[in-house]
Scaffold this motif. Structure first.
Motif, PDB file in Angstrom:
ATOM      1  N   THR A 259     -53.478   2.278  56.320  1.00 13.59           N
ATOM      2  CA  THR A 259     -53.939   0.963  55.887  1.00 13.59           C
ATOM      3  C   THR A 259     -52.833   0.204  55.163  1.00 13.59           C
ATOM      4  N   ALA A 260     -52.071   0.891  54.329  1.00 13.34           N
ATOM      5  CA  ALA A 260     -50.976   0.246  53.600  1.00 13.34           C
ATOM      6  C   ALA A 260     -49.913  -0.275  54.556  1.00 13.34           C
ATOM      7  N   ILE A 261     -49.593   0.499  55.576  1.00 11.09           N
ATOM      8  CA  ILE A 261     -48.585   0.065  56.545  1.00 11.09           C
ATOM      9  C   ILE A 261     -49.076  -1.167  57.301  1.00 11.09           C
ATOM     10  N   ALA A 262     -50.342  -1.180  57.662  1.00 13.64           N
ATOM     11  CA  ALA A 262     -50.896  -2.351  58.346  1.00 13.64           C
ATOM     12  C   ALA A 262     -50.812  -3.590  57.461  1.00 13.64           C
ATOM     13  N   ARG A 263     -51.070  -3.419  56.167  1.00 10.94           N
ATOM     14  CA  ARG A 263     -51.003  -4.557  55.248  1.00 10.94           C
ATOM     15  C   ARG A 263     -49.565  -5.016  55.051  1.00 10.94           C
ATOM     16  N   LEU A 264     -48.623  -4.096  54.994  1.00  9.76           N
ATOM     17  CA  LEU A 264     -47.234  -4.437  54.739  1.00  9.76           C
ATOM     18  C   LEU A 264     -46.514  -4.981  55.975  1.00  9.76           C
ATOM     19  N   ALA A 265     -46.719  -4.334  57.107  1.00  6.53           N
ATOM     20  CA  ALA A 265     -45.900  -4.625  58.289  1.00  6.53           C
ATOM     21  C   ALA A 265     -46.576  -5.509  59.312  1.00  6.53           C
ATOM     22  N   GLY A 266     -47.880  -5.719  59.188  1.00  4.64           N
ATOM     23  CA  GLY A 266     -48.563  -6.615  60.122  1.00  4.64           C
ATOM     24  C   GLY A 266     -48.400  -6.178  61.558  1.00  4.64           C
ATOM     25  N   SER A 267     -47.880  -7.056  62.383  1.00 10.73           N
ATOM     26  CA  SER A 267     -47.724  -6.780  63.816  1.00 10.73           C
ATOM     27  C   SER A 267     -46.730  -5.669  64.103  1.00 10.73           C
ATOM     28  N   GLU A 268     -45.915  -5.304  63.130  1.00  9.71           N
ATOM     29  CA  GLU A 268     -44.936  -4.225  63.304  1.00  9.71           C
ATOM     30  C   GLU A 268     -45.512  -2.868  62.897  1.00  9.71           C
TER      31      GLU A 268
ATOM     32  N   THR B  20     -37.854  -1.042  56.791  1.00  2.82           N
ATOM     33  CA  THR B  20     -36.698  -1.902  56.544  1.00  2.82           C
ATOM     34  C   THR B  20     -35.693  -1.852  57.685  1.00  2.82           C
ATOM     35  N   ALA B  21     -36.116  -1.360  58.847  1.00  3.76           N
ATOM     36  CA  ALA B  21     -35.187  -1.116  59.949  1.00  3.76           C
ATOM     37  C   ALA B  21     -34.646  -2.393  60.582  1.00  3.76           C
ATOM     38  N   SER B  22     -35.286  -3.519  60.372  1.00  6.19           N
ATOM     39  CA  SER B  22     -34.825  -4.787  60.952  1.00  6.19           C
ATOM     40  C   SER B  22     -35.113  -5.910  59.981  1.00  6.19           C
ATOM     41  N   ALA B  23     -34.420  -7.026  60.189  1.00  5.31           N
ATOM     42  CA  ALA B  23     -34.649  -8.194  59.338  1.00  5.31           C
ATOM     43  C   ALA B  23     -36.083  -8.684  59.486  1.00  5.31           C
ATOM     44  N   ALA B  24     -36.623  -8.580  60.694  1.00  3.87           N
ATOM     45  CA  ALA B  24     -37.998  -9.026  60.921  1.00  3.87           C
ATOM     46  C   ALA B  24     -38.978  -8.190  60.102  1.00  3.87           C
TER      47      ALA B  24
END
Length: 629
Positions: free
Chosen positions: A110-119, A177-181
């Motif tokens: 859930t935290a990853i979904a909140r932080l990274a969105g579509s990524e 943090t693997a990409s600027a996006a």
């Protein structure tokens, strides 16, 4: 601050070693304290059953049925198990409880979904090896034999867990943090653009908002200062951001339920954020969502109206259904459900199966139980209704075939099996299938006595296995006759004759596949040939209450006797308490909560009402991590 007990900073590697033990003193393997023993209002705390610790004589020794030193049953109804003692000393519990494997994975996802969105999907895919390496939990109970209990109660900490948590934290920091996006999605555009003048303020904003969500509490100025120490100087590099995230994900507060931070009184009320976390973990097996977090932040959660609104919302969500399935899995011991195709290499089992189509997984068998639970919850039915619901909810054709019905389509009224032998819950396949040719009436009886009635049984005599192996048999006996021959004499007899075997014998109208039967074919274990055919006897005196010597004819009458006793409802209250608080037993100060919920459950309240009673109780809103003597 508690976080300052972390190891010396060195990028993400500040959390190497015993991550899980940072608040407890680092050791390679930290075991849970000895399980708490169930304590009732007096000893014994429930109707005495032969062989139950607390009966007159040596605790745990097998005895004949006796009248307990508690109120007499009325019309077959068991006395209440619990009575409130307002002066009971505070309970003793594990001072720092870790999240279960399911809670941890759900919260991180859930935290990853909140932080990274579509990524988020890509981030989780890249971190799948580390997520998969998190050690699974065991089913733990007071007996702790791996047959029953709940995964939440597994509080063992080990170096393997610490290493896996560290590796996961590092990987999540790198992946996010693997990409600027990705950095832009996680930290905001101000940390992903070419302008470095606002990077420091941008990071502080992230820590105060998203960092607080990861630790499920508000961030303080000291927290911001602490987590900024992971930076590698200026300008803020992607590697530094990865380290900040790794430290956040490796915080003890990511892996543990931290309440009071060691400063609040032992019986203090939870803060709004602590209450939000406890409620969400109890009902959803994950940390608070946006709406619950907002209710905590506004103070609405600390009002009766606001809190009850959130309880109703959480219980109505699909995540509550999944968590409830987890509860019934542990209570009903569904994790032990055998895959029926696994023993087809044995000649006698293959002969028993014959031309019967078998389900290729346990899913259809489990879905039948979960379907009954879901129907009861959706219909706001009582536990008694769940106990006696005969409808078949499986959608798997092979599983339905074992009942002699068509699979349920999920829409129409589900069918009840033909004939009158099915009694409801306890005659579902999940309670009957054994995984081999024998119906195992002894194991069925133990499961009923200990699991469904919450009665204790003494330990088997040390020579029990040898006695069973030495029992002379002709090879033509049916399952009931074999069980009786092996246990009707010697040290095993007292428990088996009254407490165990009679409960199992009531289900002899069903074979090892859960199919109804009126006779039992005995097969050669080497050739599969029929060597005898025996009549089936389902009559017994089950002693649902130790003072109740009335016989029953079959599983239908046994189920009616259990429904009459109200012991199934009392057992549910006991088990849901243990599930909710990740415990293996109760102590005296738990009695007030339990004594309020038990009459509600026994009085016909719906299952949702029973759950609501637990999470709205004053005790649920107070700390439980108290001093260990």
């Amino acid at each position: 601050m508690a976080q300052q007990q972390l190891a010396t900073l060195g990028g993400a590697r500040i959390v190497a070693g015993c991550v899980a033990a940072l608040w407890l003193g680092c050791t390679a393997d930290i075991e849970t304290p000895e399980p708490l023993s169930p304590v009732g209002p007096e000893q014994p705390s429930h109707p005495v059953v032969p062989g139950v610790p607390g009966t007159p004589g040596t605790p745990g020794s097998p005895t004949t049925p006796t009248t307990p030193n508690t109120p007499e049953p009325v019309n077959g109804v068991a006395p209440l198990r619990y009575a409130c003692d307002a002066n009971a000393s505070p309970l003793v519990d594990v001072p720092l409880r870790r999240l279960s494997h399911r809670q941890l994975v759900s919260s991180i996802t859930t935290a990853i979904a909140r932080l990274a969105g579509s990524e988020s999907s890509a981030v989780l895919a890249e971190s799948s090896t580390q997520l998969g390496a998190l050690p699974a939990d065991r089913f733990v109970s007071a007996a702790n034999k791996g047959r029953d209990g709940f995964e939440r109660a597994d509080q063992v900490l080990s170096q393997d867990q610490a290493d896996a948590q560290y590796a996961l934290a590092v990987k999540l920091g790198q992946a996010l943090t693997a990409s600027a996006a990705r950095r832009g999605k996680v930290f905001g555009a101000c940390l992903a653009d070419a302008d470095t003048s606002n990077d420091s303020a941008c990071l502080d904003t992230f820590l105060k908002t998203q960092g607080s969500r990861l630790l499920h509490r508000p961030f303080t100025a000291d927290d911001v200062t602490f987590y900024r120490r992971a930076l590698r100087g200026t300008p803020i590099s992607p590697e530094s951001l990865a380290d900040v995230l790794a430290v956040l994900f490796a915080s003890p507060e990511t892996f543990f339920v931290v309440e009071g931070a060691g400063t609040a009184p032992a019986t203090a009320s939870l803060t709004a954020y602590e209450l939000a976390a406890r409620l969400s973990l109890a009902l959803w097996d994950e940390l608070p969502d946006d709406a619950l977090w907002a209710a905590a932040g506004s103070g609405e959660l600390l009002t009766d109206t606001g809190y009850r609104a959130q309880v109703a919302r959480l219980l109505g969500d699909a995540r509550a259904k999944a968590t409830l399935h987890g509860f019934f899995t542990g209570w009903f011991q569904l994790q032990r459900t055998p895959k029926l195709t696994d023993s087809l290499t044995y000649a006698d089992y293959k002969a028993l199966v014959g031309t019967q189509a078998l389900p290729t997984s346990v899913d259809g068998v489990l879905d039948d139980v979960f379907g009954a639970v879901d129907a009861a919850v959706a219909g706001r039915a009582s536990l008694a209704a769940l106990l006696q619901d005969k409808a078949v909810y499986t959608r798997d054709a092979a599983t339905a075939g074992l009942y002699g019905v068509s699979p349920w389509d999920g829409v129409s009224t589900p069918q009840a099996p033909p004939g009158g032998g099915r009694a409801g819950l306890f005659t579902r396949l999940a309670f009957l299938t054994t995984g081999n040719v024998s119906s195992h009436p002894i194991l069925r009886g133990v499961r009923m006595r200990v699991g469904m009635l919450c009665d204790a049984l003494g330990e088997a005599p040390p020579n029990a296995a040898a006695q069973a192996a030495a029992t002379p048999l002709t090879g033509t006996e049916g399952d009931r006759a074999k069980a009786s021959a092996m246990t009707d004499s010697g040290g095993c007899a007292a428990c088996h004759r009254t407490s165990i075997n009679p409960l199992g014998f009531a289900f002899e109208g069903f074979d090892a596949l859960g199919r109804a039967r009126t006779s039992e074919k005995v097969f050669s274990p080497t050739t599969g040939a029929v060597v005898a055919e025996q009549s089936v006897d389902t009559r017994s005196t089950p002693y649902v209450l130790s003072s109740d010597g009335r016989p029953t004819a079959d599983a239908v009458e046994l189920t009616a006797r259990i429904a009459e006793s109200k012991k199934f409802e009392s057992c549910m209250v006991t088990q849901y308490f243990r599930f909710t608080f990740a415990r293996t037993g109760e102590v005296a100060s738990d009695q007030c909560l339990l004594s309020r919920v038990e009459p509600l459950a026994r009085g016909g309240a719906s299952i949702p009402e029973v759950l609501e009673a637990f999470v709205t109780a004053p005790e649920f809103k107070r700390r439980i991590a108290l001093e260990v003597p």
